[in-house]
Design a protein around this motif. Structure first.
Motif, mmCIF file in Angstrom:
data_model
loop_
_atom_site.group_PDB
_atom_site.id
_atom_site.type_symbol
_atom_site.label_atom_id
_atom_site.label_comp_id
_atom_site.label_asym_id
_atom_site.label_seq_id
_atom_site.Cartn_x
_atom_site.Cartn_y
_atom_site.Cartn_z
ATOM 1 N N HIS A 1 -17.865 23.723 65.258
ATOM 2 C CA HIS A 1 -18.961 24.188 66.118
ATOM 3 C C HIS A 1 -18.524 24.358 67.576
ATOM 4 O O HIS A 1 -19.189 25.044 68.340
ATOM 5 C CB HIS A 1 -20.179 23.265 66.020
ATOM 6 C CG HIS A 1 -20.073 21.984 66.799
ATOM 7 N ND1 HIS A 1 -19.486 20.858 66.293
ATOM 8 C CD2 HIS A 1 -20.488 21.667 68.044
ATOM 9 C CE1 HIS A 1 -19.558 19.891 67.196
ATOM 10 N NE2 HIS A 1 -20.152 20.356 68.267
ATOM 11 N N ASP B 1 -16.206 26.080 69.011
ATOM 12 C CA ASP B 1 -15.957 27.460 69.441
ATOM 13 C C ASP B 1 -17.246 28.211 69.757
ATOM 14 O O ASP B 1 -17.241 29.193 70.493
ATOM 15 C CB ASP B 1 -15.225 28.251 68.338
ATOM 16 C CG ASP B 1 -13.793 27.765 68.162
ATOM 17 O OD1 ASP B 1 -13.340 26.975 69.008
ATOM 18 O OD2 ASP B 1 -13.152 28.174 67.182
ATOM 19 N N PHE B 2 -18.352 27.777 69.178
ATOM 20 C CA PHE B 2 -19.612 28.481 69.384
ATOM 21 C C PHE B 2 -20.506 27.763 70.379
ATOM 22 O O PHE B 2 -20.896 28.310 71.387
ATOM 23 C CB PHE B 2 -20.333 28.670 68.044
ATOM 24 C CG PHE B 2 -19.547 29.568 67.136
ATOM 25 C CD1 PHE B 2 -19.689 30.940 67.225
ATOM 26 C CD2 PHE B 2 -18.624 29.043 66.256
ATOM 27 C CE1 PHE B 2 -18.924 31.782 66.437
ATOM 28 C CE2 PHE B 2 -17.864 29.874 65.459
ATOM 29 C CZ PHE B 2 -18.008 31.243 65.547
ATOM 30 N N LEU B 3 -20.794 26.507 70.073
ATOM 31 C CA LEU B 3 -21.756 25.779 70.896
ATOM 32 C C LEU B 3 -21.158 25.370 72.243
ATOM 33 O O LEU B 3 -21.859 25.323 73.249
ATOM 34 C CB LEU B 3 -22.237 24.545 70.117
ATOM 35 C CG LEU B 3 -23.581 23.965 70.518
ATOM 36 C CD1 LEU B 3 -24.678 25.004 70.369
ATOM 37 C CD2 LEU B 3 -23.899 22.748 69.662
ATOM 38 N N VAL C 1 -29.094 21.836 69.255
ATOM 39 C CA VAL C 1 -29.133 22.073 67.805
ATOM 40 C C VAL C 1 -29.599 20.828 67.047
ATOM 41 O O VAL C 1 -30.293 20.924 66.041
ATOM 42 C CB VAL C 1 -27.776 22.559 67.231
ATOM 43 C CG1 VAL C 1 -27.423 23.931 67.765
ATOM 44 C CG2 VAL C 1 -26.670 21.570 67.474
#
Ligand code: FES
Ligand SMILES: [Fe+2]
Lengths: 347, 318
Positions: free
Chosen positions: A155, A157-159, A283
């Protein structure tokens, strides 16, 4: 693009777990020590902490530490209502180590100091741990979901894309090991671009560095011991104990032990949790609520979820064992054993 | 059998961002592809259950903000899990729940429930004939109550500036297909001695409220029943007893003789109506249950022919 080959066994486990219902909110594991407070936070005035929705009041009096079910001024009046967690005495077993106060959650007869997890990079007596390494953060999710977030590498790399860097590397390999009481995730990254924060204030001038990051998770008390070691660079050892406040929230008194890193990185790095944590909470908060839904729809997984699914499986196994009334530690479990080799500490 | 619900204004869904909406109590992520087509997915990732709506819209669909799985808008199928090797495939059954979506007259609709989506969209009945006023809100009232109050006391839910809506309804609600239609008297404020002394109302407020579904139409009419203002309000159940509202409306460029206030308001571009997001609980609680009885009856006694429940009238008795 990072490449994360997973062992076949982890893939198979992912399948097994996905067939079960994972209800992280209902895991209430007992007979374990929770680091409920920094030692330095507790003085004469009573402080209230909460473990699995149960009050733990902490204070000192005449050089002695107390951990009780009730506030000191109400203790006498309420002692008759004391629970089995204190054998009716009102006082939990409590021990100070590694700069924390550890309170026992479970049957007091089983409270042995050898069950406190070993943290090899922290002084056992807690002496000399600087305050700047200690940060309390709160997570809007039950502890197991928060731990799962920590185990989960994909996660970032995204969050956390803006905080952590581009995630580019030559090679990125993850392996998982486990016992009945722990999960260990080892990540080996070669030639990754140096994180901006390390380059600008961390004194690492090189463009690339290797990373070996070990995360060692104790299942019962969610104590996560992490040893990320950067070459060139230095290790940034840290402890993140996710104390379960209840089904919706957890509290983490972190120790980011950056004392061996150069200044000002040493002081600034522990603050990064204030950037990362709200991103995770964004999230975790809705995620946690959705694990209350009774649903036939099980989570889908990819092979990148191998470590997380191993964690789910072991947690469920431990919970089932406790449901059967077995609170003992298996032969493969020794929380106080020295884990410096597991963490890959130098010297 | 399912039905179409209006969930958003067309202009509220644009660019590479999804819009989070709630319809029939369920959270949805609505977005457009590069060509402008609209899609709706359940706002829940099948991987680890986080909402999809904060994620970016990519060429392959909506990308989850947590681990980057990407879902096709039309089918819900997951078509990308980041970092898979070239020879690896996403399992065929991996999908988010998708809902048919369609657009008409500035409204985005989502089909919910069983059956093939009906050809006709609720928003199709609305046509703007002049400059529009649009909006959306979450009102602090339960969905079914919102529909009932629209019959019993619309003055609790909306207003027309300068207009006093009376609670003298004309006849009983008239059944018109899936809707109940009711007129009530209204007067210009500050004109004459007040509504109680009016011999004939100078204005009508006509509310058209669905028996099931959420498409409401409200009109302000002149004494001659020429429309002065038309509003289309789409309501749907939000969470915790609240109601999602989306509306478009306009003032008719009418030739009918109007009060100087009305002409003034139009000249200075003042909004011709207001929809209340904050509803006065005391006012709603004080309303007697009156015409909404017919709506509840029509709703529960669906097997009885509509004409027997509510007499059909061609025109409202004045
Ligand atoms: S929760 Fe959506 S990709 Fe993981
Ligand atoms: Fe994170």
């Amino acid at each position: 693009m990072s490449e994360v080959p997973m062992m076949d066994a982890a893939g198979r486990e992912a399948e097994v777990t996905s067939k079960r219902d994972w209800v992280p909110i209902n895991l209430d594991l007992r007979d374990t020590w929770f680091p409920v407070a920094y030692s330095a936070d507790i003085g004469q005035g009573a402080v209230r902490r909460i473990v699995h929705a149960q009050d733990v009041y902490l204070w000192r009096d005449g050089g002695r530490l107390y951990a009780a079910e009730f506030r000191p001024d109400r203790l006498e009046a309420m002692r008759a209502g004391a629970s089995a967690f204190t054998n009716g005495s009102g006082f939990y077993p409590a021990v100070e180590r590694y700069g924390y106060i550890w309170a026992w959650y479970g049957n007091p007869d089983n409270a042995h100091e050898e069950l406190i997890p070993n943290i090899p990079f922290l002084p056992p007596d807690g002496q000399g741990i600087p305050r700047y390494t200690q940060r309390a953060v709160r997570f809007d999710a039950a502890s197991p979901l928060s731990v799962e977030n920590l185990i989960d590498l994909t996660h970032a790399d995204f969050l956390h894309a803006n905080a952590i860097g581009d995630g580019q590397s030559e090679n990125d390999v993850v392996e998982v090991h486990s016992t009945s009481e722990t999960v260990t995730r080892i990540r080996n990254v070669t030639r990754k671009s140096v994180a901006p924060v390390m380059r600008w204030i961390g004194g690492v001038r090189a463009q690339y560095q290797d990373l070996r990051a070990v995360l060692h998770v104790h299942l019962r008390n969610n104590v996560c011991i992490s040893y990320p070691n950067f070459t060139p660079g230095y290790p940034i050892p840290n402890v993140q104990p996710f104390v379960p406040v209840g089904k919706h929230r957890s509290r983490v008194d972190q120790t980011n032990y950056t004392v061996h890193a150069p200044a000002p990185f040493r002081w600034l790095m522990p603050r990064i949790s204030y950037v990362i944590q709200p991103q995770d909470n964004s999230v975790l908060r809705p995620q946690n609520a959705r694990y209350f839904e009774s649903t036939e729809r099980r989570d889908l997984s990819s092979r990148f979820d191998g470590p997380g699914n191993r964690y789910r499986l072991l947690m469920v196994r431990l919970a089932e064992r406790q449901q059967r009334g077995d609170f003992g530690y298996g032969a493969d479990a020794d929380p106080s054993a020295d884990i410096s080799a597991v963490l890959g500490m130098r010297g | 059998m399912g039905r179409w619900w209006v969930v958003a204004l067309s202009e509220a869904v644009h660019g590479d961002k999804a819009l989070a909406v709630t319809c029939e109590g369920e959270q949805l992520a609505v977005f457009r592809d590069g060509k402008g087509a609209v899609f709706a997915l359940e706002d829940r990732c099948p991987h680890r259950r986080v909402p999809l709506s904060p994620g970016p819209v990519k060429a392959g669909g909506l990308q989850c903000p947590y681990h980057g799985w990407t879902f096709d808008g039309a089918t819900g199928l997951c078509n990308d899990i980041p970092n898979l090797r070239r020879d690896e495939r996403v399992p065929a059954r991996y999908a988010a729940r998708a809902f048919p979506a369609a657009e008409a007259n500035g409204f985005i609709h989502v089909w919910r429930g069983a059956g093939t989506p009906a050809a006709e969209l609720p928003g199709a009945s609305y046509r703007a004939a002049d400059r529009e006023q649009t909006g959306s809100a979450v009102a602090n009232i339960a969905f079914e109550q919102y529909l009932d109050v629209m019959l019993d006391g619309p003055e609790c839910l909306l207003s027309f500036p300068g207009v006093h809506i009376t609670d003298f309804f004309l006849g009983d609600p008239r059944r018109d297909g899936e809707h109940l239609v009711l007129d009530r008297g209204a007067v210009w404020k500050g004109k004459g001695n007040g509504p109680a002394f009016v011999r004939d109302h100078s204005l009508w407020v006509r509310t058209r409220v669905p028996v099931t579904g959420g498409d409401i139409r409200v009109e302000l009419l002149s004494a001659d029943e020429d429309p002065l203002v038309t509003i289309f309000i789409a309501a749907s159940e939000n969470r915790r007893g609240t109601t999602s509202l989306v509306w478009r409306g306009f003032r008719h460029a009418t030739a009918a003789p109007l009060s100087w206030r009305w002409r003034m308001a139009r000249a200075i571009g003042r909004a011709p109506f207001a929809i209340f997001p904050h509803i006065d609980g005391a006012a709603v609680a004080a309303l007697e249950v009156a015409p909404s009885r017919d709506r509840r009856l029509a709703k529960t006694d669906a097997r009885t022919p509509a004409e027997r429940v509510v007499p059909v009238q061609e025109r409202c008795a004045v």
